[in-house]
Every structure is written in structure tokens, then in C-alpha cells.
Design an enzyme around this catalytic site. Structure first.
Site, PDB file in Angstrom:
ATOM      1  N   ASP A 120       0.810  -1.164  -0.062  1.00  0.00           N
ATOM      2  CA  ASP A 120      -0.057   0.027   0.033  1.00  0.00           C
ATOM      3  C   ASP A 120       1.052   1.193  -0.268  1.00  0.00           C
ATOM      4  OD1 ASP A 120      -1.930   1.937   0.472  1.00  0.00           O
ATOM      5  OD2 ASP A 120      -2.954   1.084   1.971  1.00  0.00           O
ATOM      6  N   ASP A 318      -1.549   5.729  -6.447  1.00  0.00           N
ATOM      7  CA  ASP A 318      -1.768   4.963  -5.629  1.00  0.00           C
ATOM      8  C   ASP A 318      -1.664   3.573  -6.177  1.00  0.00           C
ATOM      9  OD1 ASP A 318      -3.074   3.906  -2.926  1.00  0.00           O
ATOM     10  OD2 ASP A 318      -4.909   3.797  -3.816  1.00  0.00           O
TER      11      ASP A 318
END
Ligand SMILES: *[C@@H]1O[C@H](CO)[C@@H](O)[C@H](O)[C@H]1NC(C)=O
Ligand SMILES: *[C@@H]1O[C@H](CO)[C@@H](O)[C@H](O)[C@H]1NC(C)=O
Ligand SMILES: *[C@@H]1O[C@H](CO)[C@@H](O)[C@H](O)[C@H]1NC(C)=O
Ligand SMILES: *[C@@H]1O[C@H](CO)[C@@H](O)[C@H](O)[C@H]1NC(C)=O
Ligand SMILES: *[C@@H]1O[C@H](CO)[C@@H](O)[C@H](O)[C@H]1NC(C)=O
Length: 439
Positions: A120, A318
Site C-alpha cells: 500500500d 496509488d
């Protein structure tokens, strides 16, 4: 299978792969030997992943809708992080459920215990579920079997950096939210082995209790740029630099690579400055200055793309969102140009995608994200999603969902697939190069 067949099918392969799973894992090239500082990246539903969807989607449409709803949850979560609130006020009844998209194999402890942790880039902390955890689902890390494991005392300097830390007994604990879930963890240290690199005394959360069900089952590896993250803990080993190539769903082996450290980057890589937001220190912000559809730069007011450290507005890369989300004026400009090029072909929608056609979208050959110093050219595979079964093609981007006042443009994983993305913090730059992701 012929490449041409594969090209038109994003998800038939996933189904194919799930079927082959039943025929045995042994023939699959799983768990490749990691070399140097390079780790294999798996899609969470790849045949080599220990996690499989509870029930495979019955149709292409259903799997797209499922990915969209998880994405929606991700956007709400990211927006809450930039807004500095743990939960963003959204329409009531909206569940925040998000599952990880990509996982990497990490070994924790001595002797090493294997965990498949979610990658992440928009989080800093790392955590793994520990054996005595209440509410954890999956394989657990047995801290008491590791000779190098220790918990952090309340006086440990890191104890002041973790979110809402408390002293329980003499050890440092913290609570944090992830998506719609909350976890309580003991701040701990142990040797973590990434590819062949042993990182002694790595600080992470040993999760003792979770509420909610949206946590990655075997933990999270935070690749953000803030304190506590992998980069911040390994400045000498990796010089705060990493790159990844996210695998295309079409690739049979479904794996990409995470390269830790600055070495071995493609020669064709181009760079755009990374922007630092002191108030949202985790995120990788860049300066997107325009979007081109085919040869036309679409009309977007610069204010819609502008970076604003105070509100958190701007553009981030992201790894956890699947389909790119743009602020509404930017999305509308892109969509209108796509529709204009498609002439009078009938437009339809599919869930949150509002620009779908049942004829090939050859009139839209490329979309280019224009960053300061770098144009990232997307081939159709990076911005169109197809169904072979129903012959539907959709523009695979969206505006923020209704009721979410998002100021973020999120460059998501489908748009990053088959590119090497380099995060070079010491030189404040993000690099992009076209690369076929294989490992
Ligand atoms: C380790 O912890 C687990 C769970 O708390 C427990 O069941 C087990 O007996 C412990 N093992 C040792 C060697 O202490
Ligand atoms: C953390 O969560 C636990 C429940 O899981 C709660 O008892 C505790 O008070 C929380 N601590 C903080 C600092 O919020
Ligand atoms: C999958 O991996 C195997 C073994 O490494 C390799 O021989 C094969 O070419 C790969 N297939 C694809 C489509 O990348
Ligand atoms: C639009 O529709 C008209 C009439 O049906 C047709 O003649 C024309 O070729 C179409 N244009 C495009 C770009 O498809
Ligand atoms: C990106 O594309 C635009 C518009 O086509 C062009 O003007 C610009 O010079 C390009 N930028 C770079 C860095 O190549």
C-alpha cells in the site's frame, strides 16, 4: 491462447486461472525465488496467492461492479486520510469495504515465517496479525516462536509517532483504522526479510484485535513516504527508493516485481517532480497539468488539477485503487472528448462507468496523463475495459462517487499496469517507463 484473444479480455483470464486452480497449483510457477532486492508482486486473486474470492464472479459485469464498489470504498478511505478525518461523512449505510489488490511475500521473524502482505503506497505503517489476535481471519504470525521478536516499551521514540498510542502494562500499543476496520496492535520489532535482505529490528504492529472485516488478512506493508514506513526504516539499505511494475490481468503468470533501492531502472524512464505535503506526509503527490485524449488536450481548468497542501487537493499515485478517479470537472472533460470521438455510436453505462459502447473504441487510441516533465501515454489496455462475452467496452475511469466530496485525482493500478513506476524520494521525483511486467 492467441495474443489477440487475450487483448480483448481482461477478466476471462481471471476465470480461466480460477478454473486451472482446481487442476492443481503444482504446475504454476509460484513462489519464485526472490533475487537481489526484487520481490514478486502477485494480484491478490492470482493462482499463486493464498487468497481466493469467496465465490468467483458469475459474469464479467459482476466482477467489474465488484471492483468498482471496492474502489469506491478505497476512494472514500483515501479522501478521509487527506481530509485528516478518520471517517468521512458519507451517505448513510455505505459500507467501507476494501480488499488489497496486490500482495508480496515477506518473511517475518527468526526462523522466518512467511506472510503475504498487501502493498500500500498510501500508508506508512506495517502490521501483521499475531497468534493471540481476536477477530483476525487468516494465517497468524507466532511471535513467541521468533527468537528476535520484542515489543516496544512506552518510552520508545517510535511510540510517539504511531497513531493514538497508549501504554498497556509497560508496552506501547496503538489503534488505527483501515478502511472501515479498526485494529489494536502492540508496537513491535523483529527481523523482516525482503527478497534476500534481512532488516533487523523492523518496527511494525503485532495485531491483537480487529473489528470489521476489510483488513488484508496477512498484514500490510506500508510503502508511503512518512515516518514508520519501509522507506523511513531502511534509509541506508534502500536509499528511500523503490519501483514496481504492476502485472496486467492478461499476463498468464499474473506477477510483477517490486524492486527495493535505486538500482536497475529502465534507461527510458522519464521523471516528474514529487510534491511534498507536510500535512499529508504519506502520499506521493505529483503535478498533473493536463490530460490528452487522442491528440487533443481536453479543456480542464488548472484549478481542478492544482496541488493544495492545505486541502490535500492534487494528484497522487496509488497502488490500492484499481480504476483512476478524477475530480468531476476533469473527468467530465475527458469523458466528453471520448464521446465526441465516438460520434453517434450509442453510449451506455455499467455501474459507475458512464461511457461504454458495444462497438470497438478505435476512435480513441490513447489517453495521455500530462505531468510536469513527463507525458504518460496510456495504451487502450490501460484505459479501456472489455468484455469478450458481451462485446462491451468501457472507459475505465470515473469521477468521485456521489456524496464524496473528493479533491483528489488518483492515478490507479489499471492505468499503471505494464509501466515501471519509480518512487525516488531523495531526489524528489517519480519516474515512469513502459515495461512488460513479468517476473
Ligand atoms: C505461543 O502462543 C500461542 C498463542 O498465544 C500459544 O498457543 C502457544 O502455546 C505459544 N507457544 C509457546 C512455545 O509459548
Ligand atoms: C483501542 O481499542 C481498544 C479496543 O479494541 C480500546 O479498549 C482502547 O481504549 C483503544 N485505545 C485508544 C487509545 O483509542
Ligand atoms: C510463465 O512462467 C513460465 C515459467 O517461468 C514461463 O516459461 C512462461 O513463459 C511464462 N508465461 C508467460 C505468459 O509469461
Ligand atoms: C452518424 O449517423 C449517420 C446517420 O445514421 C451516419 O450517416 C454517420 O455515418 C454516423 N456518423 C458516425 C461518425 O458514425
Ligand atoms: C507532452 O505533450 C504535450 C502536448 O502534446 C507537449 O506539448 C509536451 O511538450 C509534452 N511534454 C513532454 C515532457 O514531453
Amino acid at each position: 491462447m492467441k495474443t489477440s484473444t487475450l487483448r480483448r479480455c481482461l477478466l476471462c483470464l481471471l476465470l480461466h486461472v480460477l478454473v486451472s486452480l482446481a487442476q492443481g497449483l503444482d504446475s504454476k510457477p509460484c513462489h519464485k525465488q526472490d533475487h537481489d532486492s526484487t520481490i514478486q508482486i502477485l494480484h491478490v486473486h492470482s493462482p499463486c496467492s493464498p487468497f481466493q474470492p469467496p465465490s468467483p464472479p458469475s459474469s464479467w459485469e459482476e466482477s467489474v461492479l465488484q471492483m468498482q464498489s471496492e474502489d469506491q470504498a478505497r476512494l472514500i478511505y483515501l479522501s478521509s486520510l487527506v481530509a485528516g478525518k478518520s471517517i468521512l461523512p458519507v451517505a448513510s449505510g455505505r459500507q467501507i469495504i476494501q480488499s488489497p489488490t496486490y500482495i508480496v511475500m515477506v518473511k517475518v521473524g527468526t526462523p522466518p515465517q512467511t506472510m503475504f502482505m498487501a502493498m500500500d503506497t498510501s500508508n506508512d505503517a506495517a502490521w501483521v496479525p499475531c497468534s493471540d489476535c481476536v477477530g483476525c481471519a487468516s494465517a497468524l504470525f507466532a511471535a513467541n516462536k521468533s527468537t528476535t521478536f520484542r515489543t516496544a516499551g512506552c518510552q520508545a521514540p517510535l511510540c510517539k509517532q504511531v497513531p493514538s498510542s497508549t501504554c498497556s502494562g509497560s508496552s506501547c500499543s496503538f489503534n488505527m483504522t483501515y478502511g472501515g476496520s479498526t485494529l489494536s496492535a502492540a508496537l513491535s520489532f523483529d527481523t523482516v526479510t525482503l527478497a534476500k535482505d534481512a532488516v533487523p529490528g523492523y518496527a511494525f504492529g503485532c495485531v491483537q484485535r480487529i473489528t470489521g472485516s476489510s483488513l488484508p488478512p496477512q498484514g500490510l506493508l506500508g510503502l508511503g513516504r512518512g515516518p514508520m514506513s519501509l522507506l523511513s526504516q531502511t534509509p541506508n539499505l534502500y536509499q528511500s527508493t523503490f519501483s514496481y511494475c504492476l502485472p496486467n490481468f492478461r499476463s498468464l503468470n499474473f506477477s510483477g516485481s517490486l524492486k527495493l533501492g535505486p538500482t536497475a531502472q529502465p534507461k527510458t524512464i522519464r521523471f516528474t517532480p514529487l510534491l511534498r505535503n507536510p500535512r499529508r506526509s504519506t502520499f506521493y503527490y505529483v503535478n498533473m497539468i493536463g490530460i490528452r485524449v487522442g491528440r487533443r488536450v481536453v479543456n480542464i481548468l488548472p484549478s481542478a488539477l492544482a496541488f493544495n497542501p492545505a486541502t490535500g487537493a492534487g494528484t497522487i499515485f496509488d497502488s490500492g485503487t484499481v480504476f483512476t478517479r478524477l475530480v468531476e470537472p476533469a473527468y467530465n472533460a475527458v469523458r466528453d472528448e471520448v464521446r465526441r470521438r465516438m460520434g453517434n455510436a450509442t453510449v451506455s453505462s455499467l455501474g459507475g462507468f458512464d461511457t461504454c459502447y458495444s462497438v470497438p473504441m478505435t476512435a480513441v487510441p490513447t489517453v495521455v496523463f500530462m505531468f510536469e516533465g513527463l507525458n504518460m501515454t496510456l495504451a487502450q489496455d490501460n484505459f479501456l475495459i472489455h468484455s469478450t462475452a458481451t462485446k462491451i467496452t468501457c472507459l475505465a475511469m470515473a469521477a468521485a462517487p456521489d456524496g464524496v466530496n473528493s479533491v483528489l485525482n488518483v492515478i490507479a493500478s489499471m492505468q499503471q499496469q505494464d509501466h515501471r513506476i519509480l518512487f525516488d524520494v531523495p531526489n524528489s521525483r517519480l519516474g515512469v517507463a513502459r515495461e512488460l511486467c513479468t517476473y
